[in-house]
Design a protein around this motif. Structure first.
Motif, PDB file in Angstrom:
ATOM      1  N   TRP A  77       0.820  -1.207   0.000  1.00 33.65           N
ATOM      2  CA  TRP A  77       0.000   0.000   0.000  1.00 33.65           C
ATOM      3  C   TRP A  77       0.856   1.260   0.000  1.00 33.65           C
ATOM      4  N   ILE A  78       1.966   1.195   0.757  1.00 31.45           N
ATOM      5  CA  ILE A  78       2.845   2.366   0.790  1.00 31.45           C
ATOM      6  C   ILE A  78       3.359   2.672  -0.610  1.00 31.45           C
ATOM      7  N   VAL A  79       3.710   1.616  -1.343  1.00 30.91           N
ATOM      8  CA  VAL A  79       4.214   1.813  -2.703  1.00 30.91           C
ATOM      9  C   VAL A  79       3.126   2.456  -3.573  1.00 30.91           C
ATOM     10  N   VAL A  80       1.909   1.935  -3.457  1.00 33.83           N
ATOM     11  CA  VAL A  80       0.808   2.466  -4.277  1.00 33.83           C
ATOM     12  C   VAL A  80       0.565   3.934  -3.949  1.00 33.83           C
ATOM     13  N   LEU A  81       0.401   4.221  -2.660  1.00 33.65           N
ATOM     14  CA  LEU A  81       0.090   5.600  -2.264  1.00 33.65           C
ATOM     15  C   LEU A  81       1.265   6.531  -2.555  1.00 33.65           C
ATOM     16  N   GLY A  82       2.473   6.031  -2.308  1.00 34.42           N
ATOM     17  CA  GLY A  82       3.665   6.826  -2.547  1.00 34.42           C
ATOM     18  C   GLY A  82       3.791   7.207  -4.013  1.00 34.42           C
ATOM     19  N   THR A  83       3.632   6.215  -4.883  1.00 23.38           N
ATOM     20  CA  THR A  83       3.742   6.494  -6.318  1.00 23.38           C
ATOM     21  C   THR A  83       2.662   7.462  -6.741  1.00 23.38           C
ATOM     22  N   ALA A  84       1.453   7.252  -6.210  1.00 18.21           N
ATOM     23  CA  ALA A  84       0.342   8.122  -6.574  1.00 18.21           C
ATOM     24  C   ALA A  84       0.620   9.555  -6.132  1.00 18.21           C
ATOM     25  N   ALA A  85       1.163   9.704  -4.931  1.00 15.27           N
ATOM     26  CA  ALA A  85       1.457  11.045  -4.428  1.00 15.27           C
ATOM     27  C   ALA A  85       2.503  11.730  -5.305  1.00 15.27           C
ATOM     28  N   VAL A  86       3.527  10.976  -5.666  1.00 17.58           N
ATOM     29  CA  VAL A  86       4.562  11.530  -6.548  1.00 17.58           C
ATOM     30  C   VAL A  86       3.937  11.941  -7.872  1.00 17.58           C
ATOM     31  N   ALA A  87       3.050  11.077  -8.389  1.00 15.04           N
ATOM     32  CA  ALA A  87       2.404  11.372  -9.669  1.00 15.04           C
ATOM     33  C   ALA A  87       1.565  12.638  -9.569  1.00 15.04           C
ATOM     34  N   MET A  88       0.880  12.792  -8.428  1.00 17.94           N
ATOM     35  CA  MET A  88       0.026  13.967  -8.243  1.00 17.94           C
ATOM     36  C   MET A  88       0.873  15.232  -8.264  1.00 17.94           C
ATOM     37  N   LEU A  89       1.965  15.199  -7.529  1.00 16.74           N
ATOM     38  CA  LEU A  89       2.876  16.350  -7.507  1.00 16.74           C
ATOM     39  C   LEU A  89       3.408  16.631  -8.908  1.00 16.74           C
ATOM     40  N   ALA A  90       3.784  15.541  -9.602  1.00 19.62           N
ATOM     41  CA  ALA A  90       4.318  15.706 -10.954  1.00 19.62           C
ATOM     42  C   ALA A  90       3.260  16.327 -11.852  1.00 19.62           C
ATOM     43  N   GLY A  91       2.005  15.871 -11.692  1.00 17.92           N
ATOM     44  CA  GLY A  91       0.900  16.407 -12.488  1.00 17.92           C
ATOM     45  C   GLY A  91       0.729  17.894 -12.257  1.00 17.92           C
ATOM     46  N   PHE A  92       0.733  18.273 -10.985  1.00 18.58           N
ATOM     47  CA  PHE A  92       0.615  19.695 -10.646  1.00 18.58           C
ATOM     48  C   PHE A  92       1.762  20.498 -11.229  1.00 18.58           C
ATOM     49  N   ALA A  93       2.967  19.979 -11.041  1.00 17.16           N
ATOM     50  CA  ALA A  93       4.157  20.681 -11.507  1.00 17.16           C
ATOM     51  C   ALA A  93       4.091  20.870 -13.018  1.00 17.16           C
ATOM     52  N   LEU A  94       3.681  19.782 -13.687  1.00 15.22           N
ATOM     53  CA  LEU A  94       3.585  19.816 -15.154  1.00 15.22           C
ATOM     54  C   LEU A  94       2.633  20.926 -15.596  1.00 15.22           C
ATOM     55  N   CYS A  95       1.441  20.943 -14.994  1.00 13.12           N
ATOM     56  CA  CYS A  95       0.438  21.932 -15.364  1.00 13.12           C
ATOM     57  C   CYS A  95       0.931  23.338 -15.030  1.00 13.12           C
ATOM     58  N   TRP A  96       1.547  23.458 -13.877  1.00 14.61           N
ATOM     59  CA  TRP A  96       1.913  24.769 -13.367  1.00 14.61           C
ATOM     60  C   TRP A  96       3.050  25.399 -14.164  1.00 14.61           C
TER      61      TRP A  96
END
Lengths: 353, 132
Positions: free
Chosen positions: A286-305
């Motif tokens: 679960w940590i891997v899933v949530l961790g990757t998702a969190a990184v992806a979310m940040l990356a998504g924001f950064a990309l858009c921003w």
């Protein structure tokens, strides 16, 4: 470096599916072990790989060339069958006749080696197969395999019926020949305890499918046996797939398989306490899933921003809030996708029986 | 050097420790050639790749070194290096399990210390004994 490759192999015998969707790649310079229960399809797979049995589906190639009725490919392959299983077709032959036929089919036949092994095993050349003991029949197969000189040599149940001394001798013969020539050996066997360390990789076949193909030591390293008081063991292995269970009174012993990724992660942090690892595998997924998702979310924001917004700047009259919502939506999609991806990666790292 | 391999530990770790033990016991001397991976493979009926993995760990630690075309050799100072490494691990590997077992059996700390003081004299005699 040569390769024997099977793609999508399927085989049916009169409506019964014996092999299904087999993808397998064998490299030169390795000793492989083929393991599986009775009736798993081992002999069928080996005979299909060496073009002694036509596949119902799929293809087998040696360095890119189809092996079926192709002498250029077949001269590199030898399939030493378990002759004990096919007594009908060889029982009339003497050992000498059988080996003469084998020599005719193997262009790299080493007659000197064959003679040496026959002497060592005490095989009587004049004896017909019908009068050989089970162990003697296995020895003829072993002589055939070793003397064939084939780059890819496959042995089906070579130690069946051999006594413990003869089995030991067989293992050293294989190692000697491997050290000398670097030929590839594929050995199917049921005597796993003795031979597991001989194999660089094991291939496990179950009900006509390949369950796993992995480096033997790597597989053993992620395999753990946890034992102790029932409730403690159950708590420690919660969330893990249990492969084997032994219960005696209050004691419980289970075998679990950790994913290779977890072990790598643990090793990189210098964490090598097996008990701790077992306990955390279920949660780490679960940590891997949530961790990757969190990184992806940040990356998504950064990309858009930083990329998307400056591109649009001045060209579109959308309010900043609208763009922020857009960014969040984009990140959400990435979040979900990578979360699912990470989850399936971790799940697939485990073997399912 | 042949000893029985167990299923408790990875084979290549055991190969590595067996070579280390032989260096500690002066079975293998510094600057001496160690058995090749093929020789080790044959001796223990294991895959040469597994034997090589164990040997390579020792090369990485500077305990063995490769001479091209000749083989593997025990490096100068290897014995000292192994002793230092094992001393660092002594507490983790031996003392911790000792105390855990003592705890389960209800043996007090003082009793353990007394046993250690008494046992220190006899320690030389158990030289050949392997752990577990």
């Amino acid at each position: 470096m040569s390769r024997l490759t099977a793609r999508g192999i399927g085989k049916t015998y009169g409506g019964k599916q014996v092999l299904q969707g087999i993808d397998l790649e064998l490299e030169s310079g390795k000793i492989y072990g083929l393991l599986g229960r009775n009736g798993a399809g081992k002999t069928t797979l080996l005979s299909v790989l060496t073009a002694q049995n036509p596949a119902t589906a799929g293809s087998v190639t040696f360095d890119g060339e189809p092996v079926w009725e192709n002498p250029r490919a077949l001269e590199h392959l030898c399939f030493a069958r378990d002759l004990g299983q096919m007594s009908g077709s060889v029982s009339g032959l003497t050992v000498r006749e059988y080996l003469r036929i084998a020599a005719a089919y193997c262009p790299r036949w080493d007659a000197g080696m064959a003679a040496r092994l026959i002497r060592e095993f005490g095989l009587e050349l004049k004896k017909p197969f019908a009068r050989l003991s089970r162990g003697m029949v296995s020895m003829v197969s072993i002589v055939t395999a070793l003397a064939s000189g084939a780059e890819f040599t496959i042995l089906d149940e070579p130690v069946a019926g051999l006594d413990v001394v003869a089995r030991e001798r067989f293992y050293t013969l294989i190692l000697d020949e491997f050290a000398r020539s670097g030929r590839t050996f594929v050995i199917s066997t049921h005597i796993i305890e003795e031979s597991e360390n001989l194999f660089e990789e094991v291939i496990i076949l179950d009900q006509g499918r390949i369950l796993l193909k992995e480096n033997t030591q790597a597989l053993l390293e992620r395999c753990f046996h946890v034992s102790g008081r029932e409730d403690e063991v159950a708590r420690a292995t919660a969330g893990l797939r249990v492969f084997h269970e032994e219960r005696v009174g209050r004691s419980l012993g289970v075998t679990v398989l950790l994913s290779a990724g977890i072990l790598l992660l643990a090793a990189s942090f210098g964490l090598l306490d097996s008990a701790l690892l077992v306990r955390w595998q279920g949660r780490i997924q679960w940590i891997v899933v949530l961790g990757t998702a969190a990184v992806a979310m940040l990356a998504g924001f950064a990309l858009c921003w930083f990329v998307y917004l400056p591109c649009l700047d001045g060209r579109l009259s959308v309010s900043m809030t609208g763009l922020q919502i857009l960014a969040a939506a984009g990140a959400g999609v990435l979040y979900l996708a990578s979360g699912i991806l990470a989850w399936t990666t971790v799940r697939n790292a485990e073997v399912r029986f | 050097m042949k000893e029985i391999l167990t299923q408790e530990k990875s084979i290549y770790i055991q190969i590595k420790e067996l070579i280390e033990n032989d260096i500690l016991r002066d079975v293998l001397m510094e600057e001496e050639r160690v058995p090749s991976t093929n020789e080790l493979a044959r001796l223990y009926t294991i895959n040469p790749a597994t034997a090589a993995k164990g040997v390579n760990l020792l090369v990485d630690e500077g305990i063995l070194y490769k001479r091209r075309g000749i083989g593997m050799f025990v490096a100068a100072g290897a014995r000292q290096k192994i002793m230092e490494k094992r001393r660092e691990r002594f507490y983790e590997d031996y003392v911790k399990s000792l105390l855990a077992e003592a705890g389960r059996l209800g043996i007090s700390r003082d009793e353990v210390i007394a046993m250690l003081a008494g046992g220190a004299d006899a320690a030389g005699k158990t030289e050949g004994a392997e752990k577990r």
